[in-house]
Each structure stands twice: as C-alpha cells, then as structure tokens.
Write an enzyme that holds these catalytic residues in place. Sequence first.
Site, PDB file in Angstrom:
ATOM      1  N   CYS A  95       0.821  -1.259   0.119  1.00  0.00           N
ATOM      2  CA  CYS A  95      -0.093   0.036   0.030  1.00  0.00           C
ATOM      3  C   CYS A  95       0.926   1.186  -0.161  1.00  0.00           C
ATOM      4  O   CYS A  95       2.091   1.294  -0.304  1.00  0.00           O
ATOM      5  CB  CYS A  95      -0.978  -0.071   1.165  1.00  0.00           C
ATOM      6  SG  CYS A  95      -0.352   0.146   2.810  1.00  0.00           S
ATOM      7  N   ARG A 147      -3.278  -0.830   5.477  1.00  0.00           N
ATOM      8  CA  ARG A 147      -3.702  -1.838   4.481  1.00  0.00           C
ATOM      9  C   ARG A 147      -2.830  -2.970   4.277  1.00  0.00           C
ATOM     10  O   ARG A 147      -3.227  -4.460   4.321  1.00  0.00           O
ATOM     11  CB  ARG A 147      -4.328  -1.238   3.033  1.00  0.00           C
ATOM     12  CG  ARG A 147      -5.323  -0.344   3.628  1.00  0.00           C
ATOM     13  CD  ARG A 147      -5.636   0.479   1.875  1.00  0.00           C
ATOM     14  NE  ARG A 147      -4.607   1.300   1.849  1.00  0.00           N
ATOM     15  CZ  ARG A 147      -4.519   1.795   0.725  1.00  0.00           C
ATOM     16  NH1 ARG A 147      -5.317   1.796  -0.344  1.00  0.00           N
ATOM     17  NH2 ARG A 147      -3.349   2.847   0.418  1.00  0.00           N
ATOM     18  N   ASP A 189      -8.175   3.469   1.650  1.00  0.00           N
ATOM     19  CA  ASP A 189      -7.178   4.009   2.565  1.00  0.00           C
ATOM     20  C   ASP A 189      -8.117   4.500   3.967  1.00  0.00           C
ATOM     21  O   ASP A 189      -8.731   5.566   3.876  1.00  0.00           O
ATOM     22  CB  ASP A 189      -6.064   4.855   2.213  1.00  0.00           C
ATOM     23  CG  ASP A 189      -5.186   5.261   3.137  1.00  0.00           C
ATOM     24  OD1 ASP A 189      -5.148   4.882   4.338  1.00  0.00           O
ATOM     25  OD2 ASP A 189      -4.071   5.874   2.867  1.00  0.00           O
TER      26      ASP A 189
END
Length: 156
Positions: free
Chosen positions: A10, A16, A128
């Site tokens: 990420c 994440r 996100d």
Amino acid sequence: MEKKKVLFVCLGNICRSPSAEAVFKGIVKKEGLAEKYEIDSAGTSGWHAGEPADRRMKQHAVKRGYDLTSISRKFNPDVDFGHFDLVIGMDDQNVEALKSMAQNSADIAKIHKMTDFAREWNYEEVPDPYYGGEEGFELVLDLLEDSCKGLLKKLE
C-alpha cells in the site's frame, strides 16, 4: 518444497498492507498451509519506514484475531521483484506506482490488485482508512478477508 512468496503493498505500509499480510498469514495458518508461504508487506513510500502498524488498524485487527506485528518498510524494486512471486497493490495508485518501478515484463506480470481476488465484495480498490472513521478500518478488514480467501483459492 519452494515457498510461494507474496508481498502486499500500500502507500505507507501501516494500515492496509500489514493488515493484508496478517490476514493472509492467518488464513494460510488456519488451512494448515503456513509452511508453503512466505508473506510480507511494504509501502510505495518510505514515510513510515521503521514504524509499527497504525494503532487503530491494530485495534480492529485484534478484534478479529489478527496480530499486526510487521514494521513498515519501503518497497525495494531491485530486491522485491526478484524475490516475490506476487506483488499485490491495494489500490490503482499503488499498482501504477509498482508498474512504474518495474524493470521488465516479468516484474509487471507479478503485479496484481488486491480486489481482483475478491469473491463476495464488489469494490474496485481497498480504500485507505487512515483519514476516516472506525467503519473504514472494518471495511478494510472485510475486503481483505474476502480477497485473501480468493487469493488462496487461486494459488492452491
């Protein structure tokens, strides 16, 4: 037996991708396949290098039985493309950043998007959760659980 090597990526490697790493590790362990996999995570940026996962992400993950223990690191194209079999970005921006770092077509062939493996949820990306509320962290875990199960099914 050669291990299958999977790297989740990420932006900052604090929400994440470390969650994807923990979820996938949990799923392969539950299936008795942990010895068949090497699983890691990284970020396309080095903003949080050396830091643990976001405390809010850790709190939500623990509720589901996942332990986010990884320390953030920046993706290293010179090493990571050669080492990992799959490099899985969480969103289109991550995938594009990874493609821009690829040195050849073999590198590009290793790049995938996390939601491409989803089976139940219909999201284009894993959003996100950093600037959002609690529901964002829960959504990330829902999407990762679904996508990681789909990934394992594809790999096995």
